[in-house]
Design a protein around this motif. Structure first.
Motif, PDB file in Angstrom:
ATOM      1  N   ASP A  26       0.859  -1.189   0.000  1.00  0.00           N
ATOM      2  CA  ASP A  26       0.000   0.000   0.000  1.00  0.00           C
ATOM      3  C   ASP A  26       0.891   1.234   0.000  1.00  0.00           C
ATOM      4  OD1 ASP A  26      -2.352  -1.387  -0.005  1.00  0.00           O
ATOM      5  OD2 ASP A  26      -2.405  -1.570   2.183  1.00  0.00           O
ATOM      6  N   PRO A  27       0.412   2.346  -0.615  1.00  0.00           N
ATOM      7  CA  PRO A  27       1.256   3.551  -0.668  1.00  0.00           C
ATOM      8  C   PRO A  27       1.447   4.186   0.713  1.00  0.00           C
ATOM      9  CG  PRO A  27      -0.918   3.949  -1.649  1.00  0.00           C
ATOM     10  CD  PRO A  27      -0.850   2.486  -1.352  1.00  0.00           C
ATOM     11  N   ALA A  28       2.695   4.537   1.013  1.00  0.00           N
ATOM     12  CA  ALA A  28       3.008   5.245   2.256  1.00  0.00           C
ATOM     13  C   ALA A  28       2.877   6.751   1.997  1.00  0.00           C
ATOM     14  CB  ALA A  28       4.427   4.886   2.689  1.00  0.00           C
ATOM     15  N   VAL A  32       2.227   6.669  -4.415  1.00  0.00           N
ATOM     16  CA  VAL A  32       1.008   6.201  -5.080  1.00  0.00           C
ATOM     17  C   VAL A  32       1.207   4.752  -5.509  1.00  0.00           C
ATOM     18  CG1 VAL A  32       0.174   8.426  -5.969  1.00  0.00           C
ATOM     19  CG2 VAL A  32       1.839   7.115  -7.297  1.00  0.00           C
ATOM     20  N   ARG A  33       0.074   4.064  -5.618  1.00  0.00           N
ATOM     21  CA  ARG A  33       0.120   2.697  -6.150  1.00  0.00           C
ATOM     22  C   ARG A  33      -0.376   2.743  -7.584  1.00  0.00           C
ATOM     23  NH1 ARG A  33      -2.110  -2.463  -2.940  1.00  0.00           N
ATOM     24  NH2 ARG A  33      -2.155  -3.951  -4.665  1.00  0.00           N
ATOM     25  N   LEU A  34       0.391   2.133  -8.481  1.00  0.00           N
ATOM     26  CA  LEU A  34       0.123   2.241  -9.921  1.00  0.00           C
ATOM     27  C   LEU A  34      -0.177   0.886 -10.534  1.00  0.00           C
ATOM     28  CD1 LEU A  34       3.297   4.383 -10.785  1.00  0.00           C
ATOM     29  CD2 LEU A  34       0.961   5.258 -10.507  1.00  0.00           C
ATOM     30  N   THR A  35      -1.047   0.891 -11.548  1.00  0.00           N
ATOM     31  CA  THR A  35      -1.193  -0.258 -12.441  1.00  0.00           C
ATOM     32  C   THR A  35      -0.457   0.086 -13.726  1.00  0.00           C
ATOM     33  OG1 THR A  35      -3.318  -0.924 -11.559  1.00  0.00           O
ATOM     34  CG2 THR A  35      -2.832  -1.614 -13.809  1.00  0.00           C
ATOM     35  N   VAL A  36       0.568  -0.684 -14.051  1.00  0.00           N
ATOM     36  CA  VAL A  36       1.348  -0.408 -15.262  1.00  0.00           C
ATOM     37  C   VAL A  36       0.542  -0.900 -16.468  1.00  0.00           C
ATOM     38  CG1 VAL A  36       3.547  -0.762 -16.441  1.00  0.00           C
ATOM     39  CG2 VAL A  36       3.473  -0.686 -13.931  1.00  0.00           C
ATOM     40  N   ALA A  74      -3.703   6.754  -3.759  1.00  0.00           N
ATOM     41  CA  ALA A  74      -2.665   7.698  -3.325  1.00  0.00           C
ATOM     42  C   ALA A  74      -2.530   7.633  -1.808  1.00  0.00           C
ATOM     43  CB  ALA A  74      -3.035   9.108  -3.785  1.00  0.00           C
ATOM     44  N   GLY A  75      -1.286   7.680  -1.338  1.00  0.00           N
ATOM     45  CA  GLY A  75      -1.035   7.666   0.093  1.00  0.00           C
ATOM     46  C   GLY A  75      -1.227   9.055   0.691  1.00  0.00           C
ATOM     47  N   PRO A  76      -1.076   9.165   2.022  1.00  0.00           N
ATOM     48  CA  PRO A  76      -1.239  10.459   2.690  1.00  0.00           C
ATOM     49  C   PRO A  76      -0.264  11.500   2.121  1.00  0.00           C
ATOM     50  CG  PRO A  76      -0.982   8.670   4.278  1.00  0.00           C
ATOM     51  CD  PRO A  76      -0.715   8.077   2.941  1.00  0.00           C
ATOM     52  N   GLY A  77      -0.725  12.733   1.992  1.00  0.00           N
ATOM     53  CA  GLY A  77       0.149  13.828   1.576  1.00  0.00           C
ATOM     54  C   GLY A  77       0.309  13.981   0.084  1.00  0.00           C
ATOM     55  N   ALA A 103       7.145   6.867  -5.315  1.00  0.00           N
ATOM     56  CA  ALA A 103       6.967   8.269  -4.898  1.00  0.00           C
ATOM     57  C   ALA A 103       6.225   9.065  -5.970  1.00  0.00           C
ATOM     58  CB  ALA A 103       8.324   8.902  -4.622  1.00  0.00           C
ATOM     59  N   ALA A 104       5.210   9.806  -5.565  1.00  0.00           N
ATOM     60  CA  ALA A 104       4.402  10.590  -6.519  1.00  0.00           C
ATOM     61  C   ALA A 104       5.243  11.664  -7.203  1.00  0.00           C
ATOM     62  CB  ALA A 104       3.220  11.219  -5.790  1.00  0.00           C
ATOM     63  N   GLN A 105       6.217  12.217  -6.489  1.00  0.00           N
ATOM     64  CA  GLN A 105       6.968  13.354  -7.036  1.00  0.00           C
ATOM     65  C   GLN A 105       7.839  12.973  -8.239  1.00  0.00           C
ATOM     66  OE1 GLN A 105       9.555  14.784  -3.947  1.00  0.00           O
ATOM     67  NE2 GLN A 105      11.022  13.122  -4.251  1.00  0.00           N
ATOM     68  N   ASP A 106       8.103  11.674  -8.419  1.00  0.00           N
ATOM     69  CA  ASP A 106       8.945  11.237  -9.541  1.00  0.00           C
ATOM     70  C   ASP A 106       8.148  10.977 -10.817  1.00  0.00           C
ATOM     71  OD1 ASP A 106      11.072  11.307  -7.812  1.00  0.00           O
ATOM     72  OD2 ASP A 106      10.943   9.177  -7.306  1.00  0.00           O
ATOM     73  N   LEU A 107       6.814  11.144 -10.751  1.00  0.00           N
ATOM     74  CA  LEU A 107       5.959  10.784 -11.891  1.00  0.00           C
ATOM     75  C   LEU A 107       5.592  12.018 -12.705  1.00  0.00           C
ATOM     76  CD1 LEU A 107       3.713   8.409  -9.792  1.00  0.00           C
ATOM     77  CD2 LEU A 107       5.455   7.718 -11.450  1.00  0.00           C
ATOM     78  N   VAL A 108       5.405  11.806 -14.013  1.00  0.00           N
ATOM     79  CA  VAL A 108       4.980  12.900 -14.896  1.00  0.00           C
ATOM     80  C   VAL A 108       3.541  12.608 -15.322  1.00  0.00           C
ATOM     81  CG1 VAL A 108       5.364  14.051 -17.112  1.00  0.00           C
ATOM     82  CG2 VAL A 108       7.327  13.277 -15.753  1.00  0.00           C
ATOM     83  N   ARG A 109       2.599  13.491 -14.950  1.00  0.00           N
ATOM     84  CA  ARG A 109       1.201  13.275 -15.344  1.00  0.00           C
ATOM     85  C   ARG A 109       1.035  13.615 -16.820  1.00  0.00           C
ATOM     86  NH1 ARG A 109      -3.942  16.049 -13.879  1.00  0.00           N
ATOM     87  NH2 ARG A 109      -2.707  17.487 -12.636  1.00  0.00           N
TER      88      ARG A 109
END
Ligand SMILES: NC(=O)c1ccc[n+]([C@@H]2O[C@H](COP(=O)([O-])OP(=O)(O)OC[C@H]3O[C@@H](n4cnc5c(N)ncnc54)[C@H](OP(=O)(O)O)[C@@H]3O)[C@@H](O)[C@H]2O)c1
Length: 328
Positions: A26-28, A32-36, A74-77, A103-109
């Motif tokens: 689970d995401p900390a 985020v948890r992703l489905t590739v 998505a995890g907290p924060g 980590a969410a910050q490493d992803l490009v939407r």
């Protein structure tokens, strides 16, 4: 449980890859948890599994330098991403898997309507093409760039990005059937990788002072590009598909003062700040959204058919890229 490809020792990809299962955590906080959804098989993935790349992961490892995924939770924060968003995976994420918590910050939407397979190929070859066109010389609209392996994923991105920026591209390929295809894509001149055609580059570029050449082949092909550069021009090597060493005659350095440089996207990702990465991906996503940055796909495979996928990806004269398609 989700499926994941791993290799526990380096070697021939079809032999050393194994299909395994794992449970994605689970995401900390901040994760985020992703489905590739999809991930390509690039030459560098093959080289890394073979143990022949500039940077080797510790083993066991999951291959796949890029891919596209959907946010499941998505995890907290996490305020920048929501379930359902589509994202590009971080560089070197190990994308040949069904699920990933990161980590969410490493992803490009990316926009929801972007083609999934094209999106899966946006993180490696397109920035390589754009950065090579912009980091070594200050090209202006109307200037020429030379390149070999022009029908590769990178090569096709160079053609399309050059066209979008008003640059002219002279493209070298080794199969005549590709000439009309690449001209239709936007290449201004396409020649074959043989001595007589390489000798015609100055004529095909109208005698322009060409200051940039991009080399992914090596050997005589790279020498031919370097010979056509103007004094002070730059030859950037980013691949070595022929496995032949570079041969740069002494006179090219003494009399023409050519610059011989190397590009490695891994190094750029290690050093680039968030502020430097942003505009690069904004430009590429805008082009892809407008349908002006596409790479043909020859085939897609489910993860379980990994041996067929990696074998097909290593064949020459393909009509396009090979991708894993994990989920609809
Ligand atoms: N330095 C970096 O940061 C960076 C980043 C991205 C990619 N790359 C490199 O760029 C190169 C292209 O990658 P890609 O994903 O765009 O490739 P790709 O789409 O898989 O295409 C492979 C290309 O290589 C050509 N090729 C294969 N064997 C060859 C040989 N012996 N001599 C000449 N050409 C040959 C193929 O021509 P045919 O179609 O005629 O077979 C095709 O154009 C690879 O070397 C890759 O590792 C480097």
């Amino acid at each position: 449980m989700s499926r994941i490809l791993r290799y526990h020792s380096t070697g021939r990809p079809a032999d050393v890859l194994t299909l395994e299962t794992e449970s994605a955590p689970d995401p900390a906080v901040g994760e985020v948890r992703l489905t590739v959804l999809a991930a390509p098989v690039n030459p560098a993935d093959i080289n890394q599994i073979e143990g022949k790349y500039g940077k080797q992961p510790s083993l066991p490892a999951t291959p796949g330098a890029e891919g596209v995924a959907r946010v499941e939770s998505a995890g907290p924060g996490v305020s920048t991403l929501s379930p359902g968003d589509l994202v590009l995976l971080p560089p070197g994420a190990g994308s040949w898997r069904e699920s990933l918590t990161t980590a969410a910050q490493d992803l490009v939407r990316i926009p929801a309507d972007l083609d999934i397979l094209q999106a899966a190929m946006l993180r490696v070859n397109p920035p390589t093409a754009l950065l090579m066109l912009t980091q070594y010389t200050d090209l202006n609209a109307g200037d020429w760039v030379l390149q070999n392996a022009a029908n590769s994923g990178v090569g096709r991105c160079v053609i399309q990005i050059a066209k979008a920026r008003g640059l002219h591209s002279l493209c070298v390929v080794r199969r005549p059937e590709l000439i009309p295809e690449l001209e239709a894509l936007g290449a201004d001149a396409v020649i074959l990788d043989r001595r007589e055609d390489m000798a015609s580059i100055r004529e095909r570029t109208g005698g322009a002072k060409v200051r940039l050449a991009l080399n992914a082949v090596g050997g005589d092909s790279a020498t031919g590009l370097a010979a056509a550069l103007a004094p002070g021009g730059t030859l950037v090597t980013y691949g070595a598909m022929s496995k032949q060493a570079l041969k740069v005659p002494n006179g090219f350095l003494i009399f023409k003062d050519l610059r011989v440089r190397g590009f490695w996207l891994t190094r750029w990702f290690e050093n680039a700040t968030v502020e430097e990465r942003g505009p690069v991906f904004d430009e590429l996503i805008a082009l892809a959204s407008a349908g002006r940055l596409t790479v043909p796909v020859e085939n897609t495979w489910p993860l379980g058919e990994f041996a067929a996928a990696v074998d097909q990806a290593q064949r020459e004269a393909r009509s396009g890229k090979i991708l894993f398609r994990m989920s609809a």
